[in-house]
Scaffold this motif. Structure first.
Motif, PDB file in Angstrom:
ATOM      1  N   GLN A 104       9.860 -10.580  -3.788  1.00 54.77           N
ATOM      2  CA  GLN A 104       9.048 -10.689  -2.586  1.00 54.77           C
ATOM      3  C   GLN A 104       9.552  -9.706  -1.560  1.00 54.77           C
ATOM      4  O   GLN A 104      10.752  -9.550  -1.372  1.00 54.77           O
ATOM      5  CB  GLN A 104       9.088 -12.106  -2.015  1.00 54.77           C
ATOM      6  N   GLY A 105       8.632  -9.012  -0.908  1.00 55.92           N
ATOM      7  CA  GLY A 105       8.999  -8.041   0.098  1.00 55.92           C
ATOM      8  C   GLY A 105       7.759  -7.423   0.722  1.00 55.92           C
ATOM      9  O   GLY A 105       6.793  -8.141   1.002  1.00 55.92           O
ATOM     10  N   ARG A 106       7.765  -6.104   0.896  1.00 52.46           N
ATOM     11  CA  ARG A 106       6.637  -5.426   1.519  1.00 52.46           C
ATOM     12  C   ARG A 106       6.327  -4.133   0.782  1.00 52.46           C
ATOM     13  O   ARG A 106       7.191  -3.542   0.139  1.00 52.46           O
ATOM     14  CB  ARG A 106       6.930  -5.109   2.986  1.00 52.46           C
ATOM     15  N   TRP A 107       5.060  -3.698   0.894  1.00 54.12           N
ATOM     16  CA  TRP A 107       4.662  -2.393   0.369  1.00 54.12           C
ATOM     17  C   TRP A 107       4.296  -1.490   1.529  1.00 54.12           C
ATOM     18  O   TRP A 107       3.711  -1.909   2.521  1.00 54.12           O
ATOM     19  CB  TRP A 107       3.533  -2.504  -0.646  1.00 54.12           C
ATOM     20  N   ILE A 108       4.703  -0.232   1.422  1.00 54.92           N
ATOM     21  CA  ILE A 108       4.548   0.740   2.501  1.00 54.92           C
ATOM     22  C   ILE A 108       3.889   2.002   1.955  1.00 54.92           C
ATOM     23  O   ILE A 108       4.230   2.454   0.855  1.00 54.92           O
ATOM     24  CB  ILE A 108       5.920   1.100   3.111  1.00 54.92           C
ATOM     25  N   VAL A 109       2.954   2.564   2.703  1.00 58.88           N
ATOM     26  CA  VAL A 109       2.331   3.831   2.324  1.00 58.88           C
ATOM     27  C   VAL A 109       2.599   4.860   3.418  1.00 58.88           C
ATOM     28  O   VAL A 109       2.717   4.517   4.592  1.00 58.88           O
ATOM     29  CB  VAL A 109       0.809   3.673   2.100  1.00 58.88           C
ATOM     30  N   THR A 110       2.717   6.123   3.024  1.00 58.56           N
ATOM     31  CA  THR A 110       3.007   7.192   3.975  1.00 58.56           C
ATOM     32  C   THR A 110       2.024   8.335   3.778  1.00 58.56           C
ATOM     33  O   THR A 110       1.346   8.436   2.753  1.00 58.56           O
ATOM     34  CB  THR A 110       4.442   7.719   3.789  1.00 58.56           C
ATOM     35  N   ASP A 111       1.987   9.218   4.765  1.00 53.72           N
ATOM     36  CA  ASP A 111       1.043  10.336   4.711  1.00 53.72           C
ATOM     37  C   ASP A 111       1.527  11.490   3.849  1.00 53.72           C
ATOM     38  O   ASP A 111       0.838  12.517   3.764  1.00 53.72           O
ATOM     39  CB  ASP A 111       0.733  10.837   6.131  1.00 53.72           C
ATOM     40  N   ALA A 132      11.667  -4.792  -1.802  1.00 53.30           N
ATOM     41  CA  ALA A 132      11.645  -6.205  -2.165  1.00 53.30           C
ATOM     42  C   ALA A 132      13.031  -6.701  -2.543  1.00 53.30           C
ATOM     43  O   ALA A 132      13.929  -5.919  -2.836  1.00 53.30           O
ATOM     44  CB  ALA A 132      10.685  -6.434  -3.328  1.00 53.30           C
ATOM     45  N   GLU A 133      13.186  -8.004  -2.497  1.00 55.45           N
ATOM     46  CA  GLU A 133      14.381  -8.657  -3.022  1.00 55.45           C
ATOM     47  C   GLU A 133      14.000  -9.334  -4.331  1.00 55.45           C
ATOM     48  O   GLU A 133      13.086 -10.154  -4.383  1.00 55.45           O
ATOM     49  CB  GLU A 133      14.939  -9.671  -2.020  1.00 55.45           C
ATOM     50  N   TRP A 134      14.718  -8.941  -5.381  1.00 54.84           N
ATOM     51  CA  TRP A 134      14.448  -9.443  -6.727  1.00 54.84           C
ATOM     52  C   TRP A 134      15.380 -10.605  -7.044  1.00 54.84           C
ATOM     53  O   TRP A 134      16.590 -10.508  -6.868  1.00 54.84           O
ATOM     54  CB  TRP A 134      14.630  -8.317  -7.748  1.00 54.84           C
ATOM     55  N   HIS A 135      14.806 -11.694  -7.506  1.00 49.27           N
ATOM     56  CA  HIS A 135      15.557 -12.895  -7.866  1.00 49.27           C
ATOM     57  C   HIS A 135      15.685 -12.924  -9.389  1.00 49.27           C
ATOM     58  O   HIS A 135      14.685 -13.047 -10.106  1.00 49.27           O
ATOM     59  CB  HIS A 135      14.828 -14.140  -7.374  1.00 49.27           C
ATOM     60  N   THR A 136      16.910 -12.760  -9.875  1.00 49.81           N
ATOM     61  CA  THR A 136      17.172 -12.676 -11.298  1.00 49.81           C
ATOM     62  C   THR A 136      18.227 -13.696 -11.699  1.00 49.81           C
ATOM     63  O   THR A 136      18.754 -14.432 -10.863  1.00 49.81           O
ATOM     64  CB  THR A 136      17.669 -11.273 -11.691  1.00 49.81           C
ATOM     65  N   MET A 137      18.553 -13.706 -12.965  1.00 52.38           N
ATOM     66  CA  MET A 137      19.582 -14.596 -13.476  1.00 52.38           C
ATOM     67  C   MET A 137      20.918 -14.356 -12.774  1.00 52.38           C
ATOM     68  O   MET A 137      21.703 -15.271 -12.564  1.00 52.38           O
ATOM     69  CB  MET A 137      19.720 -14.386 -14.983  1.00 52.38           C
TER      70      MET A 137
END
Length: 215
Positions: free
Chosen positions: A112-119, A127-132
């Motif tokens: 869960q996190g954010r997506w960003i677009v640039t010119d 994002a922060e990934w939740h793993t084992m």
């Protein structure tokens, strides 16, 4: 339309806390800890978007290809799911929220996190990934160029350019894997539960192994 580039994301960390380095060293010993930390590194690298990279034939963008604008990328990805081989990523318009679920067995993960677009043609997934092995921050970026209706993409920093969408889209285009259906939300709850169970079992295994060494 507001293409915000900064905003503090809220991450759900759950109730489980990854063991500290000292705790793992005490339980596993120096050699065991080295093998464990190496495994964590490999697992995180495997989860962090390597399954997004397209395996198609690499090409060089045409001479007239130009970086896509932030608005063009926003229109391309907003409220879409990107289907992967073993999961998917979701680009919600609201607060530019990015979520993902991927993997099977002991390789499952959610993000869960954010997506960003640039010119300058970049789509970045923070994002922060939740793993084992715990919670791991990751940023992954993809560059895009456009020539007419043809879109080229490559994963930064060392990916190869390939045709993301042909001028006349084909069924094998990666572009075809961008769909309106939410392919992520329904899976995250199950993955959270599975990870908790796996961590609980792993914790029991480490505790039992430590007890045997001290007997």
């Amino acid at each position: 339309m507001n293409l915000r580039k900064t905003r503090t994301g809220q991450f759900e960390l759950g109730n489980w806390e990854a063991p500290t380095k000292t705790q793992m060293q005490r339980k596993l010993g120096a050699a065991g800890y080295f093998r464990w930390s190496l495994l964590v590194s490999v697992c995180v690298s495997a989860v962090a978007f390597t399954n997004i990279a397209h395996a198609g034939e690499s090409v060089s963008p045409s001479a007239d290809a130009q970086p896509m604008t932030g608005v063009e990328l926003y229109m391309l990805y907003r409220d879409k799911s990107w289907a992967w081989t073993d999961g998917a990523g979701r680009f919600d318009d609201a607060e530019r929220r990015f979520t993902a679920s991927t993997g099977v067995g002991d390789k499952i993960a959610w993000a869960q996190g954010r997506w960003i677009v640039t010119d300058d043609g970049r789509l970045c997934l923070n994002a922060e990934w939740h793993t084992m092995s715990g919670v791991h921050a990751n940023t992954s970026c993809f560059s895009h160029k456009r020539a007419g209706e043809t879109i080229y993409q490559k994963k930064e920093p060392s990916g190869s350019w390939y045709i993301f969408r042909h001028a006349v889209p084909t069924e094998t285009d990666e572009f075809k894997k961008l769909v309106a259906e939410n392919l992520v939300s329904a899976d995250i709850g199950t993955i959270k539960s599975d990870l908790q169970n796996q961590k609980r079992l792993a914790g029991n295994t480490l505790t039992n192994a430590s007890k045997r060494k001290t007997q």
